[in-house]
Design a protein around this motif. Structure first.
Motif: not given
Lengths: 137, 165
Positions: A97-98, A100-101, A108, B138, B142
């Motif tokens: 998930l990190g 994706v940020a 991503r 962001a 997520q």
């Protein structure tokens, strides 16, 4: 360190831990469950190599695995082994998930696809779906 | 420029004259609503997609009661997705959130056909959400990624159910 490298290093550290954990879980499993664990362990080896390659490509030194890891609970039988595998996959989903940020679109997508893979493996081990894999409770 | 008080005080017969004398056209007073950003449009589409998924789950559960125990948890997760996505919509002020289903496909004529239809809908939802990642803030990216992961697990669960049918 760039945000991209930090996120990838975090995912790599999580993959290292998961690989270790599957080694512990696999020893308590037999038959089809053990075969599943081996398949998942192999998938994580591939993911680890992929992350190391990406990090090297970005000029970073990939984090190394620890010699050992603290397990969240004692793994003494097939049931606790399966529970550990699910917990490992949940943790890995949080790590991706990190990724994706970060702002890079390719990373991503990479992070999101990895989340889908780990979430699916978690469900296979736990038998339960969740609404928001990887997200803080 | 006319004030709101002046406009309210004007009678229907005097208002056109009032407007012309003040050289103030209606559209300048009642300006167009602010343009919705691409990001918000994407978010509103995501809301509608969840509404559509919930609708088809409802149809399947109504038509095939035997599927209820398997489908209810997945539908509940879609309802959670919908609530979280709706909570993200903050612009423009007063924007009416989508609450209307936009796709009402016919349901498969057997349980397995309905399950395949749900599985395909989940897979399509995953693909669509992946396409929303680029350009999203962001934290919203997520959320999209997490919902995509959830819906990917739904597709797998449905696939397992189809295989065992």
């Amino acid at each position: 360190m760039s945000a991209e490298i930090a996120a990838l290093q975090n995912a790599l550290a999580a993959e290292h831990a998961v690989i270790y954990g599957y080694g512990v879980a696999g020893a308590m499993l037999t038959g089809a469950s053990q075969a599943d664990a081996v398949a998942d362990w192999t998938a994580h080896l591939t993911a680890r190599d992929n992350l190391e390659s990406r990090l090297t490509g970005l000029g970073a030194t990939p984090v190394a695995a620890s010699p050992a890891y603290q397990l969240p609970f004692a793994v003494t039988n097939a049931a606790t082994a399966a529970r550990l595998a699910a917990v490992l996959e949940d943790g890995l989903t949080r790590a991706y998930l990190g990724v994706v940020a970060v702002s890079d679109p390719g990373l991503r997508s990479f992070g999101a696809r990895a989340m889908q893979a780990s979430a699916n493996r978690a469900v296979a081990w736990s038998g339960t779906t969740t609404a928001f894999p990887g997200m803080p409770g | 420029m006319l004030s709101r008080r002046q406009l309210l005080a004007a009678s229907p017969t005097t208002l056109p004259l009032f407007l012309s004398l003040s050289a103030c056209a209606g559209p300048a007073v009642l300006s167009a609503p602010p343009a919705v950003s691409a990001q918000t449009t994407s978010l509103l589409h995501a809301v509608t997609a969840e509404l559509n998924l919930i609708w088809i789950y409802n149809r399947a559960m109504a038509a095939y009661s035997g599927l209820g125990p398997a489908l209810a948890p997945l539908r509940a997760e879609h309802e959670a997705h919908l609530a979280r996505l709706r909570a993200w919509v903050i612009e423009p002020p007063g924007k009416h959130l989508p609450d209307t289903v936009t796709a009402r496909p016919g349901l498969g004529s057997t349980e397995v056909a309905a399950l395949r239809q749900l599985q395909a809908a989940e897979q399509t939802a995953v693909t669509t959400l992946m396409g929303r990642l680029d350009g999203a803030p962001a934290s919203l990216a997520q959320l999209y990624a997490s919902i995509a992961a959830s819906e990917a697990t739904h597709a797998s669960v449905l696939g397992a159910r189809i295989a065992s049918s």
